[in-house]
Design an enzyme around this catalytic site. Sequence first.
Site, short mmCIF file in Angstrom:
data_model
loop_
_atom_site.label_atom_id
_atom_site.label_comp_id
_atom_site.label_asym_id
_atom_site.label_seq_id
_atom_site.Cartn_x
_atom_site.Cartn_y
_atom_site.Cartn_z
N LYS A 113 0.71 -1.32 0.01
CA LYS A 113 -0.22 -0.16 0.06
C LYS A 113 0.90 1.13 0.09
O LYS A 113 0.55 2.36 -0.47
CB LYS A 113 -1.07 0.15 1.21
CG LYS A 113 -1.94 -1.14 1.04
CD LYS A 113 -3.18 -0.61 1.89
CE LYS A 113 -4.31 -2.03 1.59
NZ LYS A 113 -5.36 -1.67 2.38
N LYS A 193 -5.10 -11.68 -5.32
CA LYS A 193 -6.37 -11.70 -4.90
C LYS A 193 -7.29 -10.72 -5.49
O LYS A 193 -6.85 -9.74 -5.89
CB LYS A 193 -6.07 -11.59 -3.28
CG LYS A 193 -5.84 -10.16 -2.56
CD LYS A 193 -6.32 -9.91 -1.18
CE LYS A 193 -6.40 -8.36 -0.75
NZ LYS A 193 -7.45 -8.17 0.17
N LYS A 196 -10.87 -4.77 -3.66
CA LYS A 196 -11.41 -3.54 -4.09
C LYS A 196 -10.57 -2.49 -4.80
O LYS A 196 -11.09 -1.79 -5.39
CB LYS A 196 -11.90 -2.73 -2.68
CG LYS A 196 -13.42 -3.74 -2.20
CD LYS A 196 -13.54 -3.02 -0.85
CE LYS A 196 -12.97 -3.48 0.31
NZ LYS A 196 -13.33 -3.26 1.64
P1 ATP Z 1 -8.37 -3.90 -0.24
O1 ATP Z 1 -7.76 -5.24 -1.26
O2 ATP Z 1 -8.65 -2.53 -1.04
O3 ATP Z 1 -7.36 -3.56 0.84
P2 ATP Z 1 -10.13 -5.82 0.71
O4 ATP Z 1 -10.99 -6.11 -0.74
O5 ATP Z 1 -8.85 -6.67 0.78
O6 ATP Z 1 -9.55 -4.22 0.27
P3 ATP Z 1 -10.83 -5.50 3.22
O7 ATP Z 1 -11.92 -4.31 3.84
O8 ATP Z 1 -9.49 -5.20 3.34
O9 ATP Z 1 -11.29 -5.63 1.61
O10 ATP Z 1 -11.24 -6.87 3.58
C1 ATP Z 1 -12.60 -7.39 4.37
C2 ATP Z 1 -12.33 -8.88 4.45
O11 ATP Z 1 -12.46 -9.44 3.53
C3 ATP Z 1 -11.08 -9.03 5.16
O12 ATP Z 1 -11.40 -10.23 6.21
C4 ATP Z 1 -10.27 -9.82 4.30
O13 ATP Z 1 -9.33 -10.74 4.71
C5 ATP Z 1 -11.37 -10.54 3.09
N1 ATP Z 1 -10.88 -10.41 1.60
C6 ATP Z 1 -10.36 -9.52 1.12
N2 ATP Z 1 -10.23 -9.79 -0.23
C7 ATP Z 1 -10.31 -11.33 -0.31
C8 ATP Z 1 -10.17 -12.11 -1.10
N3 ATP Z 1 -9.82 -11.95 -2.32
N4 ATP Z 1 -10.50 -13.44 -0.78
C9 ATP Z 1 -11.08 -13.87 0.39
N5 ATP Z 1 -11.14 -12.93 1.50
C10 ATP Z 1 -10.85 -11.74 1.12
#
Ligand code: ATP
Length: 326
Positions: A113, A193, A196
């Site tokens: 990040k 992965k 968002k």
């Molecule tokens: P960013 O990637 O922008 O940091 P994010 O999509 O990871 O955001 P978060 O709010 O950080 O979203 O995550 C919320 C929850 O979703 C966390 O418990 C995280 O581990 C889970 N999560 C996020 N992305 C994935 C994924 N691709 N597969 C499974 N779990 C996920």
Amino acid sequence: MTKRTVFSGIQPTGSLHIGNYLGALRNWVDLQNDYDTIYCVVDMHATTVPYDPQELHQSRVLTAKLLMAVGVDPSRSLLYFQSQVPQHAELSWILGSMTPLGALNRMTQYKEKAERAGQMLGLYSYPVLMAADIMVHKAHAVPVGDDQTQHLELTRDLAERFNNRFGYTFPVPDQITPKRGARIMSLQDPTAKMSKSDDDPRGAVLLLDSADTIVKKFKSAVTDSEREVRYDREKKAGISNLLDIPSIHTSKPVADLVDEYVDAGYGDFKVAVAEAVVEGLAPIRNEYNALDDAEVSRIMARGALDARTRAEQEMADVRTKVGLGA
Ligand code: ATP
Ligand code: LTN
């Protein structure tokens, strides 16, 4: 017997995707049956990267609504905005004095990040605030996807350090990660992965995407140059991800899906996956549309009131132990 406490948080950084849902939120909902569940929209974490204040303000309510739409039930779970419970920030400060920089330097999420957002103190100390979120409620378990493992390790380390220094105070929390779905991959890059903040919006399927958009995203999913629908995470990461997604959604074993689509051709297979996801998400969208923003804000305000009362009890004890008591 008193129930064990589960805590988890999610950032209000735009709409949620099926990775968030399959990796974390489905567990949040299920755990409501057996645990004392506390869920938090961690809006202060969302200020650690560049953001627009108006957008953040809207995203908080959107995220709260989505949580309720997937099945987080405010009559069974404590649900609130992190910024409305200042004890999180207070405990974060106390834990900061016990956090070695070496531990923060190892955080891969910070490195990723910081490349985009710049090397800022808030982003650097993000994992300490996350530890405080969990510890301020003396949580025993934390449902998250597997990208949060390093952060959870720091939390456990801080709980142990605090207990050793000031006497037993905090449970050392367990991570709860689903056996399957802990890491849903991007549709555009099956080695990364689903996220968002993916640069390519086609990489993530959002819970509120229209049926048309979902079909388009799956049709454009990156796969491989073979023709056979077969599960092999190493050699066929794209196809394996496309098998995992509907299998977790519908609880249909991957082997059955492979049998069904082995000779279908990638085009038909992708459309079938998209249709399963559209069907799976329809109830969430209906629930979301039925929710009223003003009512959701009222529920969140009530949640914050209860969370402040609980967190203040814990902090009174912490202040006394560290020498900052009344
Ligand atoms: P960013 O990637 O922008 O940091 P994010 O999509 O990871 O955001 P978060 O709010 O950080 O979203 O995550 C919320 C929850 O979703 C966390 O418990 C995280 O581990 C889970 N999560 C996020 N992305 C994935 C994924 N691709 N597969 C499974 N779990 C996920
Ligand atoms: N870092 C997490 C969000 C988060 C969280 C928490 C998760 C902040 N505080 C406490 C569990 C418990 C993320 O980026 N997904």
